[in-house]
Design a protein around this motif. Structure first.
Motif, PDB file in Angstrom:
ATOM      1  N   ILE A  85       2.117  -0.021  -1.186  1.00 10.40           N
ATOM      2  CA  ILE A  85       2.832  -1.229  -0.768  1.00 10.40           C
ATOM      3  C   ILE A  85       4.342  -1.007  -0.819  1.00 10.40           C
ATOM      4  N   THR A  86       4.827  -0.273  -1.822  1.00 12.43           N
ATOM      5  CA  THR A  86       6.277  -0.108  -1.984  1.00 12.43           C
ATOM      6  C   THR A  86       6.851   1.093  -1.231  1.00 12.43           C
ATOM      7  N   ASN A  87       6.046   2.110  -0.920  1.00  8.68           N
ATOM      8  CA  ASN A  87       6.556   3.298  -0.236  1.00  8.68           C
ATOM      9  C   ASN A  87       6.501   3.075   1.271  1.00  8.68           C
ATOM     10  N   LYS A  88       7.609   2.689   1.826  1.00 12.34           N
ATOM     11  CA  LYS A  88       7.688   2.370   3.260  1.00 12.34           C
ATOM     12  C   LYS A  88       7.761   3.627   4.137  1.00 12.34           C
ATOM     13  N   ASP A  89       7.870   4.816   3.516  1.00 13.00           N
ATOM     14  CA  ASP A  89       7.985   6.052   4.280  1.00 13.00           C
ATOM     15  C   ASP A  89       6.629   6.706   4.588  1.00 13.00           C
ATOM     16  N   LEU A  90       5.550   6.114   4.120  1.00 12.16           N
ATOM     17  CA  LEU A  90       4.227   6.706   4.364  1.00 12.16           C
ATOM     18  C   LEU A  90       3.874   6.640   5.844  1.00 12.16           C
ATOM     19  N   ASP A  91       3.361   7.757   6.353  1.00 13.59           N
ATOM     20  CA  ASP A  91       2.888   7.741   7.735  1.00 13.59           C
ATOM     21  C   ASP A  91       1.580   6.944   7.786  1.00 13.59           C
ATOM     22  N   ARG A  92       1.161   6.548   8.974  1.00 13.99           N
ATOM     23  CA  ARG A  92      -0.014   5.691   9.144  1.00 13.99           C
ATOM     24  C   ARG A  92      -1.283   6.341   8.588  1.00 13.99           C
ATOM     25  N   THR A  93      -1.462   7.644   8.810  1.00 15.19           N
ATOM     26  CA  THR A  93      -2.662   8.326   8.315  1.00 15.19           C
ATOM     27  C   THR A  93      -2.720   8.280   6.790  1.00 15.19           C
ATOM     28  N   SER A  94      -1.603   8.543   6.138  1.00 12.42           N
ATOM     29  CA  SER A  94      -1.562   8.493   4.669  1.00 12.42           C
ATOM     30  C   SER A  94      -1.792   7.075   4.161  1.00 12.42           C
ATOM     31  N   LEU A  95      -1.246   6.104   4.865  1.00 12.94           N
ATOM     32  CA  LEU A  95      -1.439   4.704   4.499  1.00 12.94           C
ATOM     33  C   LEU A  95      -2.926   4.326   4.563  1.00 12.94           C
ATOM     34  N   ILE A  96      -3.589   4.720   5.636  1.00 12.89           N
ATOM     35  CA  ILE A  96      -5.022   4.463   5.781  1.00 12.89           C
ATOM     36  C   ILE A  96      -5.793   5.211   4.699  1.00 12.89           C
ATOM     37  N   ALA A  97      -5.417   6.461   4.453  1.00 11.11           N
ATOM     38  CA  ALA A  97      -6.096   7.276   3.444  1.00 11.11           C
ATOM     39  C   ALA A  97      -6.006   6.640   2.068  1.00 11.11           C
ATOM     40  N   PHE A  98      -4.810   6.273   1.646  1.00  6.15           N
ATOM     41  CA  PHE A  98      -4.636   5.658   0.327  1.00  6.15           C
ATOM     42  C   PHE A  98      -5.361   4.311   0.241  1.00  6.15           C
ATOM     43  N   SER A  99      -5.394   3.568   1.340  1.00  3.59           N
ATOM     44  CA  SER A  99      -6.105   2.287   1.348  1.00  3.59           C
ATOM     45  C   SER A  99      -7.609   2.492   1.193  1.00  3.59           C
ATOM     46  N   CYS A 100      -8.151   3.535   1.832  1.00  3.26           N
ATOM     47  CA  CYS A 100      -9.580   3.854   1.668  1.00  3.26           C
ATOM     48  C   CYS A 100      -9.876   4.268   0.229  1.00  3.26           C
ATOM     49  N   ILE A 101      -9.012   5.095  -0.332  1.00  5.26           N
ATOM     50  CA  ILE A 101      -9.191   5.529  -1.720  1.00  5.26           C
ATOM     51  C   ILE A 101      -9.151   4.323  -2.657  1.00  5.26           C
ATOM     52  N   ALA A 102      -8.173   3.441  -2.459  1.00  7.86           N
ATOM     53  CA  ALA A 102      -8.055   2.257  -3.314  1.00  7.86           C
ATOM     54  C   ALA A 102      -9.272   1.342  -3.143  1.00  7.86           C
ATOM     55  N   GLY A 103      -9.667   1.076  -1.911  1.00 10.31           N
ATOM     56  CA  GLY A 103     -10.808   0.194  -1.667  1.00 10.31           C
ATOM     57  C   GLY A 103     -12.092   0.727  -2.273  1.00 10.31           C
ATOM     58  N   GLY A 104     -12.372   2.008  -2.055  1.00 12.84           N
ATOM     59  CA  GLY A 104     -13.574   2.615  -2.625  1.00 12.84           C
ATOM     60  C   GLY A 104     -13.530   2.644  -4.141  1.00 12.84           C
ATOM     61  N   GLY A 105     -12.383   2.992  -4.680  1.00 10.10           N
ATOM     62  CA  GLY A 105     -12.239   3.033  -6.134  1.00 10.10           C
ATOM     63  C   GLY A 105     -12.409   1.654  -6.768  1.00 10.10           C
ATOM     64  N   ILE A 106     -11.790   0.656  -6.161  1.00  9.32           N
ATOM     65  CA  ILE A 106     -11.906  -0.709  -6.683  1.00  9.32           C
ATOM     66  C   ILE A 106     -13.367  -1.178  -6.622  1.00  9.32           C
ATOM     67  N   ALA A 107     -14.056  -0.859  -5.537  1.00 11.95           N
ATOM     68  CA  ALA A 107     -15.457  -1.279  -5.391  1.00 11.95           C
ATOM     69  C   ALA A 107     -16.331  -0.688  -6.494  1.00 11.95           C
ATOM     70  N   ASN A 108     -16.154   0.586  -6.797  1.00 14.84           N
ATOM     71  CA  ASN A 108     -16.959   1.195  -7.857  1.00 14.84           C
ATOM     72  C   ASN A 108     -16.562   0.696  -9.244  1.00 14.84           C
ATOM     73  N   VAL A 109     -15.277   0.475  -9.480  1.00 19.51           N
ATOM     74  CA  VAL A 109     -14.838  -0.080 -10.762  1.00 19.51           C
ATOM     75  C   VAL A 109     -15.389  -1.501 -10.917  1.00 19.51           C
ATOM     76  N   PHE A 110     -15.403  -2.254  -9.841  1.00 16.91           N
ATOM     77  CA  PHE A 110     -15.975  -3.609  -9.877  1.00 16.91           C
ATOM     78  C   PHE A 110     -17.432  -3.557 -10.343  1.00 16.91           C
ATOM     79  N   ASP A 111     -18.194  -2.601  -9.806  1.00 16.65           N
ATOM     80  CA  ASP A 111     -19.592  -2.441 -10.240  1.00 16.65           C
ATOM     81  C   ASP A 111     -19.673  -2.136 -11.731  1.00 16.65           C
ATOM     82  N   ARG A 112     -18.824  -1.237 -12.198  1.00 16.61           N
ATOM     83  CA  ARG A 112     -18.861  -0.867 -13.618  1.00 16.61           C
ATOM     84  C   ARG A 112     -18.534  -2.057 -14.513  1.00 16.61           C
ATOM     85  N   ILE A 113     -17.597  -2.889 -14.053  1.00 13.77           N
ATOM     86  CA  ILE A 113     -17.217  -4.064 -14.840  1.00 13.77           C
ATOM     87  C   ILE A 113     -18.326  -5.115 -14.814  1.00 13.77           C
ATOM     88  N   THR A 114     -18.868  -5.401 -13.634  1.00 15.52           N
ATOM     89  CA  THR A 114     -19.832  -6.500 -13.510  1.00 15.52           C
ATOM     90  C   THR A 114     -21.265  -6.104 -13.826  1.00 15.52           C
TER      91      THR A 114
END
Length: 169
Positions: A85-114
């Motif tokens: 969110i804060t690094n405005k210099d990320l290219d679109r591919t890296s932005l999509i990549a980090f968003s996929c990593i965050a989304g997948g990671g959050i989904a699995n952590v959510f399972d572990r918590i719930t």
């Protein structure tokens, strides 16, 4: 589209696809049940994973699981979201990549918590060529994000070297 909205939508879509797929598997499979998708190459088998990737860490004591499978991932994922969110210099591919990593990671952590464990159900076996452990959409999101990051890094390095080579001395 607003950049931050794009990031949030990508993360939410990754989480939603993962969580919906897990609900469907738990509702339509008996634990351990195997269903063939494409012969014996692409298989679904419902399992619960108390560890991390491929069950690693499932035999750790509860304190270590709390640290390495919940606290540390939450801190890292929080930083990844902050970074994209804060690094405005990320290219679109890296932005999509980090968003996929965050989304997948959050989904699995959510399972572990719930649930205290993560639902896994995909298995690929292409004979002696390629074989996976049992995984889920969140794992696929994280892996896709990592591959995209590697490709973005390679492409950006080549582009940078090409620009440097074309600059007059």
């Amino acid at each position: 589209m607003n950049r931050n909205l794009f990031i949030v939508l990508l993360i939410v879509v990754n989480i939603a696809v993962d969580q919906i797929s897990k609900v469907l598997v738990r509702a339509n499979f008996e634990y351990g049940e195997i269903k063939s998708l494409i012969g014996d190459k692409f298989i679904m088998q419902y399992v619960e994973n108390k560890g991390a990737f491929l069950g690693m860490g499932s035999d750790m004591n509860d304190s270590l699981k709390l640290i390495f499978l919940l606290i540390l991932p939450v801190v890292v994922l929080g930083y990844v979201v902050y970074y994209i969110i804060t690094n405005k210099d990320l290219d679109r591919t890296s932005l999509i990549a980090f968003s996929c990593i965050a989304g997948g990671g959050i989904a699995n952590v959510f399972d572990r918590i719930t649930r205290g464990e993560v639902t896994d159900f995909f298995f690929i076996n292409l004979g002696g060529v390629f074989k996976t452990g049992i995984f889920n959409f969140a794992d696929l999101s994280v892996t896709t994000g990592m591959v995209l990051l590697l490709l973005a890094g390679l492409f950006n390095n080549r582009k940078k070297k090409s620009n440097e080579a074309s600059m007059p001395s």
